[in-house]
Design an enzyme around this catalytic site. Structure first.
Site, mmCIF file in Angstrom:
data_model
loop_
_atom_site.group_PDB
_atom_site.id
_atom_site.type_symbol
_atom_site.label_atom_id
_atom_site.label_comp_id
_atom_site.label_asym_id
_atom_site.label_seq_id
_atom_site.Cartn_x
_atom_site.Cartn_y
_atom_site.Cartn_z
ATOM 1 N N ILE A 1 65.884 -29.795 1.366
ATOM 2 C CA ILE A 1 66.341 -29.213 2.476
ATOM 3 C C ILE A 1 66.566 -30.389 3.874
ATOM 4 O O ILE A 1 65.917 -30.314 4.340
ATOM 5 C CB ILE A 1 65.860 -27.723 2.343
ATOM 6 C CG1 ILE A 1 64.204 -27.637 2.984
ATOM 7 C CG2 ILE A 1 65.875 -27.116 1.292
ATOM 8 C CD1 ILE A 1 63.844 -26.269 3.296
ATOM 9 N N ASP A 2 67.654 -29.832 4.205
ATOM 10 C CA ASP A 2 68.344 -30.080 5.406
ATOM 11 C C ASP A 2 67.029 -29.900 6.546
ATOM 12 O O ASP A 2 66.478 -29.200 6.673
ATOM 13 C CB ASP A 2 69.730 -29.562 5.109
ATOM 14 C CG ASP A 2 70.992 -30.136 4.393
ATOM 15 O OD1 ASP A 2 69.994 -31.224 4.238
ATOM 16 O OD2 ASP A 2 71.638 -28.897 4.864
ATOM 17 N N LYS A 3 67.059 -31.060 7.701
ATOM 18 C CA LYS A 3 66.437 -30.709 9.063
ATOM 19 C C LYS A 3 66.301 -29.364 9.115
ATOM 20 O O LYS A 3 65.160 -28.727 9.024
ATOM 21 C CB LYS A 3 66.756 -31.914 9.735
ATOM 22 C CG LYS A 3 66.335 -31.268 11.073
ATOM 23 C CD LYS A 3 66.830 -33.039 11.976
ATOM 24 C CE LYS A 3 66.146 -32.530 13.172
ATOM 25 N NZ LYS A 3 66.924 -33.406 14.803
ATOM 26 N N THR B 1 67.328 -26.544 7.986
ATOM 27 C CA THR B 1 67.149 -25.161 6.966
ATOM 28 C C THR B 1 65.759 -25.306 6.641
ATOM 29 O O THR B 1 65.131 -26.362 6.869
ATOM 30 C CB THR B 1 68.011 -25.718 5.720
ATOM 31 O OG1 THR B 1 69.155 -26.319 5.762
ATOM 32 C CG2 THR B 1 67.575 -24.713 4.111
ATOM 33 N N ARG C 1 76.044 -25.212 2.261
ATOM 34 C CA ARG C 1 77.008 -24.918 4.092
ATOM 35 C C ARG C 1 79.053 -25.554 3.163
ATOM 36 O O ARG C 1 79.775 -25.370 4.173
ATOM 37 C CB ARG C 1 76.124 -25.715 4.703
ATOM 38 C CG ARG C 1 75.091 -26.178 4.985
ATOM 39 C CD ARG C 1 74.034 -26.891 5.689
ATOM 40 N NE ARG C 1 74.982 -27.842 6.797
ATOM 41 C CZ ARG C 1 73.999 -28.716 7.242
ATOM 42 N NH1 ARG C 1 73.396 -29.301 6.604
ATOM 43 N NH2 ARG C 1 74.889 -29.240 8.556
#
Length: 304
Positions: A137-139, A141, A238
């Site tokens: 998962i993104d930084k 998130t 997103r």
């Protein structure tokens, strides 16, 4: 060394080869592809080419991906929020602001650094920089990730992701008041032609992407939603929420500049479920919203 064989279709005829290959795989940057071309790791019809080569219909492209250079990924003691662990798998709640795996020039402070200190037995399928990492998962998130502790577990979990049988539900706050209670966004995602660091909904060099959502609570200018992933493309939620006109609060890449006081997108991977690779039992875990997320939600409610 991994060898990937591709054939150019009508869609990509006359496209530069470095652009074509960088859109084929989300994790191949254009600069990385150009380096592979320069060192002879990319051949077209059994011949080396230059980075500005224009693809021709039915060209046979062979990419010989070099083994990553050995890098010393240092184990770092961290207070990891472990939700589950046995001999095969581990489920961890990643905090907002933490990168999942190291990259050249950024080799410390990642989840992988902490995992290496926590346990020595991680799957080696994804190489030295991503031991045990099945998905990410993104930084900015927060939320739950499953980690493989051996290759058997890794292969099983990846197969479940491919089969779309893994449960992944996210909580998010978006700009705007969504009028309908639930919906499905079925729109392919690929790299943005102008900004190569961003993703966008496009039919060019894209992959199928499906996100289901339902409204939890509706406000005048915002909506609290839960999104369920059917696919797992880069920045999928997103990009999809922006595409239908409801970008995530705090999203520095896809959202408006004027937003609520939160560092990064208001997105939390709250529910994760999968079949255990060994026992075949279905396991499901839920992590509560982080404090910062709750504070922003409270602010919206208090400003009604």
């Amino acid at each position: 060394m991994d060898i990937i064989e591709l054939q150019v279709s009508e869609e990509h005829k006359h496209e530069r080869i470095d652009k074509f290959l960088s859109t084929y795989n989300d994790e191949w940057s254009r600069s990385q592809v150009q380096l592979w071309i320069k060192d002879g790791s990319v051949k077209v019809n059994d011949k080396e080419i230059k980075t500005n080569y224009k693809c021709q219909l039915a060209d046979k492209i062979v990419v010989s991906i070099p083994e990553p250079e050995p890098l010393d990924v240092i184990a770092e003691d961290m207070d990891l929020d472990i939700y589950y662990e046995d001999q095969d798998v581990l489920v961890v709640n990643k905090p907002k602001g933490m990168v999942v795996h190291p990259a050249p020039g950024h080799l410390s402070g990642t989840l992988v650094n902490g995992l290496m200190a926590h346990c020595q037995d991680l799957s080696g399928i994804n190489g030295v920089l991503r031991p045990g990492i099945v998905h990410r998962i993104d930084k900015d998130t927060s939320g739950l990730l499953m980690v493989a502790k051996n290759d058997m577990a890794h292969e099983s979990l990846v197969a479940q992701l491919v089969e779309k049988s893994v449960t992944r539900r996210y909580k998010a706050i978006v700009h705007g008041s969504i009028p309908h209670d639930h919906g499905t966004i079925n729109a392919p995602i690929g790299r943005d032609k102008v900004d190569r660091q961003s993703m966008t909904v496009t039919n060019v060099s894209s992959k199928d992407a499906v996100t289901h959502f339902h409204v939890i609570e509706r406000f005048e200018n915002f909506t609290f939603v839960e999104c369920q992933l059917e696919t797992g493309r880069t920045h999928q939620i997103r990009v999809h929420m922006k595409y239908i006109g409801y970008p995530l609060v705090g999203d520095p890449k896809y959202g408006p500049k004027k937003t609520l006081p939160i560092n990064g997108q208001a997105l939390h991977a709250g529910v994760l479920g999968f079949e255990h690779p060994r026992t075949k039992e279905y396991l499901e875990f839920e992590a509560p919203l982080p404090d910062e997320f709750e504070q922003v939600l409270d602010q919206i409610k208090n400003n009604r």
